[in-house]
Design a protein around this motif. Structure first.
Motif, PDB file in Angstrom:
ATOM      1  N   THR A 173       0.844  -1.190   0.000  1.00 12.84           N
ATOM      2  CA  THR A 173       0.000   0.000   0.000  1.00 12.84           C
ATOM      3  C   THR A 173       0.880   1.240   0.000  1.00 12.84           C
ATOM      4  OG1 THR A 173      -1.824   1.206   1.007  1.00 12.84           O
ATOM      5  CG2 THR A 173      -0.280   0.171   2.541  1.00 12.84           C
ATOM      6  N   ASN A 176      -3.257   4.240  -0.969  1.00 16.63           N
ATOM      7  CA  ASN A 176      -4.333   4.330  -1.951  1.00 16.63           C
ATOM      8  C   ASN A 176      -4.844   2.918  -2.246  1.00 16.63           C
ATOM      9  OD1 ASN A 176      -6.066   5.453  -3.808  1.00 16.63           O
ATOM     10  ND2 ASN A 176      -4.561   5.445  -5.471  1.00 16.63           N
ATOM     11  N   GLY A 177      -5.258   2.204  -1.184  1.00 15.50           N
ATOM     12  CA  GLY A 177      -5.725   0.831  -1.335  1.00 15.50           C
ATOM     13  C   GLY A 177      -4.565  -0.159  -1.258  1.00 15.50           C
ATOM     14  N   GLN A 179      -2.721  -3.555  -3.043  1.00 13.00           N
ATOM     15  CA  GLN A 179      -2.599  -4.331  -4.282  1.00 13.00           C
ATOM     16  C   GLN A 179      -1.703  -5.532  -4.030  1.00 13.00           C
ATOM     17  OE1 GLN A 179      -4.527  -2.476  -6.198  1.00 13.00           O
ATOM     18  NE2 GLN A 179      -4.256  -0.639  -4.939  1.00 13.00           N
ATOM     19  N   ARG A 195      -6.295  -6.344  -7.515  1.00 20.40           N
ATOM     20  CA  ARG A 195      -6.409  -4.905  -7.261  1.00 20.40           C
ATOM     21  C   ARG A 195      -7.332  -4.682  -6.081  1.00 20.40           C
ATOM     22  NH1 ARG A 195      -4.821  -0.826 -11.006  1.00 20.40           N
ATOM     23  NH2 ARG A 195      -4.236  -1.796 -12.977  1.00 20.40           N
ATOM     24  N   ASP A 196      -7.024  -3.695  -5.276  1.00 15.27           N
ATOM     25  CA  ASP A 196      -7.930  -3.235  -4.223  1.00 15.27           C
ATOM     26  C   ASP A 196      -8.447  -4.346  -3.326  1.00 15.27           C
ATOM     27  OD1 ASP A 196      -8.480  -0.641  -3.588  1.00 15.27           O
ATOM     28  OD2 ASP A 196      -9.331  -0.281  -5.590  1.00 15.27           O
ATOM     29  N   LYS A 198      -9.942  -6.220  -0.293  1.00 15.33           N
ATOM     30  CA  LYS A 198     -10.902  -5.734   0.706  1.00 15.33           C
ATOM     31  C   LYS A 198     -11.149  -6.830   1.737  1.00 15.33           C
ATOM     32  CE  LYS A 198     -12.106  -1.555  -0.630  1.00 15.33           C
ATOM     33  NZ  LYS A 198     -10.832  -0.888  -0.437  1.00 15.33           N
ATOM     34  N   GLN A 291      -6.168   0.041   5.091  1.00 11.52           N
ATOM     35  CA  GLN A 291      -6.345   0.401   3.676  1.00 11.52           C
ATOM     36  C   GLN A 291      -7.287  -0.565   2.960  1.00 11.52           C
ATOM     37  OE1 GLN A 291      -5.188   2.935   1.484  1.00 11.52           O
ATOM     38  NE2 GLN A 291      -4.936   3.985   3.430  1.00 11.52           N
TER      39      GLN A 291
END
Ligand code: AHM
Ligand code: MG
Length: 337
Positions: A173, A176-177, A179, A195-196, A198, A291
């Protein structure tokens, strides 16, 4: 073939689109990623590479150093010394900070790392990894000291880890999120594969070293008792338990499918809250977890708000799916510690 995004491309795109990764930070992350590739290579050699077993020394925490701990530390130090992006480094394996030698230009960042996390798993061929954290060196400091490193985790500008497992991944990170990149060994490049990331807010999976149960404080005992009681207890549902004993691998699972990871403080030695180190284990993992939409506390406070007192200080850790971290933190607020 679908176009693949490499780590370099991802970082350059971020720099262009969001202006959140200055050029020298990008180069620094790439050097760390390259060092992780070299460590992955040595780890994968195992018994063929004469890298297994103990080195015959202890680190500042009084822990026995393995050959791979020392090798990984040297790889990271050497790779990052000469690039001109750093003012100093700090490592789990070094008592004092490691200033950049005078023969090299200095940069504005500070790098901290645990070169090989999960050392107890090296010789048994279970996933291990590298954890790193990047801070800005305070302004107008010519020669950084330990004091320059003692910044809240909320001031990290980048953090990540590599896992040397069935697949070698780098999870990153820059605020910005989160990866995840997978190492393509044929091409030698890190390829963006998730990506991203969660973390789901709810989970039915928890991680704790239950052999310490008799030493826990009441809020932790209460929380774990409820999880163990499953459907028959106050939670009314069953929970599953996983403990890899490599934080990198446990956190990678949590970033992938959710869960709560705990290494609490316990009654054994009040001067040693928990096992994990704040600055190069808990802080980078807390940054990544937040993040990804999760939470990270020490039972009472947000980990990223803690003001470090020492480079190697330890901290209790509860991180992962938000609702579970909030619940166990609430149990601490209700007392018994
Ligand atoms: P290390 O940095 O010396 O490897 O120690 C940290 C590791 C973590 O990766 C892991 O979560 C924990 O120690 C395992 O502890 P335990 O030995 O109590 O299972
Ligand atoms: Mg570690």
């Amino acid at each position: 073939m679908a176009r693949r995004t490499t780590l370099t491309q991802y970082l350059i795109e971020q720099q262009r689109q969001h202006d959140n990764i200055p050029g020298d930070l990008r180069l620094l992350i790439e050097v760390v990623a390259r060092a992780c590739k070299a460590i992955a290579h040595h780890v994968s050699k195992g018994a063929l590479g004469d890298v297994l077993g103990v080195a015959g020394s202890e680190n500042v925490q009084g822990e026995v150093q393995k050959k791979l701990d020392i090798l990984s530390n040297e790889i990271l130090l050497e790779a990052n010394e000469w690039g001109g992006n750093l003012a100093a480094m700090a490592s789990e394996e070094l008592e004092k900070i490691h200033p950049i030698p005078n023969r090299y230009p200095k940069g504005e960042y500070l790098l901290l790392f645990d070169p090989l996390d999960g050392s107890s798993n090296i010789d048994v061929n279970v996933s291990i990894g590298t954890i790193f954290s990047v801070l800005r060196c305070p302004d107008n400091i010519e020669s950084p000291s330990e004091q320059s490193f003692l910044q809240e985790g909320s001031r990290q500008v980048a953090a990540g880890y590599a896992v040397y497992g069935p697949q070698t991944v780098l999870v990153l990170t820059t605020g910005n999120g989160v990866q995840s990149f997978t190492l393509d060994r044929e091409l030698g490049s890190w390829v963006l594969t998730t990506r991203d990331m969660k973390i789901p807010e709810d989970t039915h999976e928890y991680s704790i070293n239950a052999s310490n149960a008799r030493h826990w404080y009441p809020p932790v005992t209460r929380y774990i008792d409820e999880l163990e009681a499953g459907k028959d207890g106050p939670r009314g549902e069953d929970f599953n338990m996983r403990w890899i004993a490599s934080m990198v691998a446990d956190v990678n699972r949590i970033l992938t499918r959710g869960g709560i990871f705990m290494y609490p403080a316990d009654k054994r030695d009040p001067s040693r809250p928990g096992k994990l180190r704040l600055m190069y284990e808990a802080n980078p993992m807390a940054f990544l977890v937040e993040q990804a939409g999760g939470a990270a506390t020490n039972g009472t406070s947000r980990i990223l708000d803690l003001k470090p007192q020492h480079l190697h200080e330890r901290v209790a850790v509860f991180l992962g799916s938000k609702n579970e971290v909030e619940r166990v933190t609430q149990y601490h607020a209700e007392g018994g510690h």
